[in-house]
Scaffold this motif. Sequence first.
Motif, mmCIF file in Angstrom:
data_model
loop_
_atom_site.group_PDB
_atom_site.id
_atom_site.type_symbol
_atom_site.label_atom_id
_atom_site.label_comp_id
_atom_site.label_asym_id
_atom_site.label_seq_id
_atom_site.Cartn_x
_atom_site.Cartn_y
_atom_site.Cartn_z
ATOM 1 N N VAL A 12 0.840 -1.201 0.000
ATOM 2 C CA VAL A 12 0.000 0.000 0.000
ATOM 3 C C VAL A 12 0.874 1.251 0.000
ATOM 4 N N VAL A 13 1.903 1.258 0.831
ATOM 5 C CA VAL A 13 2.817 2.409 0.895
ATOM 6 C C VAL A 13 3.575 2.564 -0.419
ATOM 7 N N ILE A 14 3.938 1.466 -1.049
ATOM 8 C CA ILE A 14 4.645 1.535 -2.331
ATOM 9 C C ILE A 14 3.769 2.186 -3.393
ATOM 10 N N PHE A 15 2.506 1.768 -3.502
ATOM 11 C CA PHE A 15 1.613 2.357 -4.502
ATOM 12 C C PHE A 15 1.424 3.857 -4.276
ATOM 13 N N ILE A 16 1.219 4.245 -3.054
ATOM 14 C CA ILE A 16 1.025 5.669 -2.755
ATOM 15 C C ILE A 16 2.303 6.450 -3.042
ATOM 16 N N SER A 17 3.443 5.907 -2.633
ATOM 17 C CA SER A 17 4.721 6.593 -2.831
ATOM 18 C C SER A 17 5.072 6.733 -4.304
ATOM 19 N N VAL A 18 4.751 5.737 -5.110
ATOM 20 C CA VAL A 18 5.049 5.812 -6.545
ATOM 21 C C VAL A 18 4.298 6.978 -7.177
ATOM 22 N N MET A 19 3.023 7.097 -6.891
ATOM 23 C CA MET A 19 2.240 8.180 -7.487
ATOM 24 C C MET A 19 2.711 9.554 -7.013
ATOM 25 N N VAL A 20 3.014 9.676 -5.739
ATOM 26 C CA VAL A 20 3.467 10.963 -5.199
ATOM 27 C C VAL A 20 4.826 11.349 -5.769
ATOM 28 N N THR A 21 5.770 10.408 -5.820
ATOM 29 C CA THR A 21 7.107 10.744 -6.314
ATOM 30 C C THR A 21 7.107 11.032 -7.811
ATOM 31 N N LEU A 22 6.260 10.339 -8.576
ATOM 32 C CA LEU A 22 6.186 10.647 -10.012
ATOM 33 C C LEU A 22 5.614 12.037 -10.244
ATOM 34 N N TYR A 23 4.646 12.429 -9.445
ATOM 35 C CA TYR A 23 4.096 13.781 -9.568
ATOM 36 C C TYR A 23 5.167 14.821 -9.217
ATOM 37 N N PHE A 24 5.907 14.587 -8.121
ATOM 38 C CA PHE A 24 6.965 15.520 -7.742
ATOM 39 C C PHE A 24 8.062 15.577 -8.803
ATOM 40 N N LYS A 25 8.388 14.429 -9.420
ATOM 41 C CA LYS A 25 9.410 14.405 -10.464
ATOM 42 C C LYS A 25 8.993 15.271 -11.643
ATOM 43 N N SER A 26 7.745 15.154 -12.056
ATOM 44 C CA SER A 26 7.305 15.964 -13.196
ATOM 45 C C SER A 26 7.275 17.447 -12.842
ATOM 46 N N GLU A 27 6.914 17.774 -11.617
ATOM 47 C CA GLU A 27 6.918 19.175 -11.198
ATOM 48 C C GLU A 27 8.339 19.726 -11.113
ATOM 49 N N LEU A 28 9.288 18.927 -10.636
ATOM 50 C CA LEU A 28 10.682 19.374 -10.589
ATOM 51 C C LEU A 28 11.241 19.586 -11.993
ATOM 52 N N GLU A 29 10.924 18.672 -12.905
ATOM 53 C CA GLU A 29 11.384 18.845 -14.277
ATOM 54 C C GLU A 29 10.777 20.087 -14.912
ATOM 55 N N ARG A 30 9.531 20.350 -14.594
ATOM 56 C CA ARG A 30 8.885 21.556 -15.122
ATOM 57 C C ARG A 30 9.498 22.804 -14.483
ATOM 58 N N MET A 31 9.800 22.736 -13.194
ATOM 59 C CA MET A 31 10.372 23.882 -12.500
ATOM 60 C C MET A 31 11.765 24.211 -13.035
ATOM 61 N N PHE A 32 12.559 23.172 -13.339
ATOM 62 C CA PHE A 32 13.903 23.387 -13.868
ATOM 63 C C PHE A 32 13.920 23.506 -15.390
ATOM 64 N N ARG A 33 12.740 23.486 -16.004
ATOM 65 C CA ARG A 33 12.569 23.629 -17.454
ATOM 66 C C ARG A 33 13.402 22.615 -18.233
ATOM 67 N N GLU A 34 13.327 21.361 -17.811
ATOM 68 C CA GLU A 34 14.036 20.285 -18.504
ATOM 69 C C GLU A 34 13.204 19.819 -19.689
ATOM 70 N N LYS A 35 13.839 19.678 -20.828
ATOM 71 C CA LYS A 35 13.137 19.208 -22.022
ATOM 72 C C LYS A 35 13.004 17.687 -22.015
ATOM 73 N N LYS A 36 14.033 17.004 -21.527
ATOM 74 C CA LYS A 36 14.032 15.540 -21.456
ATOM 75 C C LYS A 36 13.894 15.121 -19.999
ATOM 76 N N GLU A 37 13.586 13.849 -19.799
ATOM 77 C CA GLU A 37 13.506 13.326 -18.445
ATOM 78 C C GLU A 37 14.906 13.200 -17.857
ATOM 79 N N VAL A 38 15.025 13.430 -16.576
ATOM 80 C CA VAL A 38 16.299 13.333 -15.891
ATOM 81 C C VAL A 38 16.335 11.999 -15.155
ATOM 82 N N PHE A 39 17.311 11.154 -15.493
ATOM 83 C CA PHE A 39 17.399 9.817 -14.911
ATOM 84 C C PHE A 39 17.662 9.864 -13.407
#
Length: 121
Positions: A12-39
């Motif tokens: 249960v914690v894994i499913f919740i954490s995956v969704m939260v961290t993926l959302y934060f990753k996309s927001e960080l990439e948008r904040m840093f104006r990255e064109k590609k995904e950062v590994f």
Amino acid sequence: MSTVLTYLASLVVIFISVMVTLYFKSELERMFREKKEVFAFHVCNVLIILMASFAVHAVTDYMLQTGINYLLQLAILLAIIIPIYIAGHFAYEKYKFLNRKYVKTDNSKVLIINEKFLRRR
């Protein structure tokens, strides 16, 4: 029975954490104006999910008063996290693609505004 309860709580914690961290990753990439995904963001996300799920696993084992082999549990949790994270990543990318606001050209001109986005406004 205690093993099933322990892994169910971790799942249960894994499913919740995956969704939260993926959302934060996309927001960080948008904040840093990255064109590609950062590994590096993916690696950090997997480590954060591993820490959260291991903490829940350890607390559940402590509450049920069972012994814990730390290295074995880390390997098992990592084997559970990786496929869930990959599936969640593809699902989140598809969600972002379907709900994008508009399509841009190479010179940053807007071509098509998404009708779903206009209906919500």
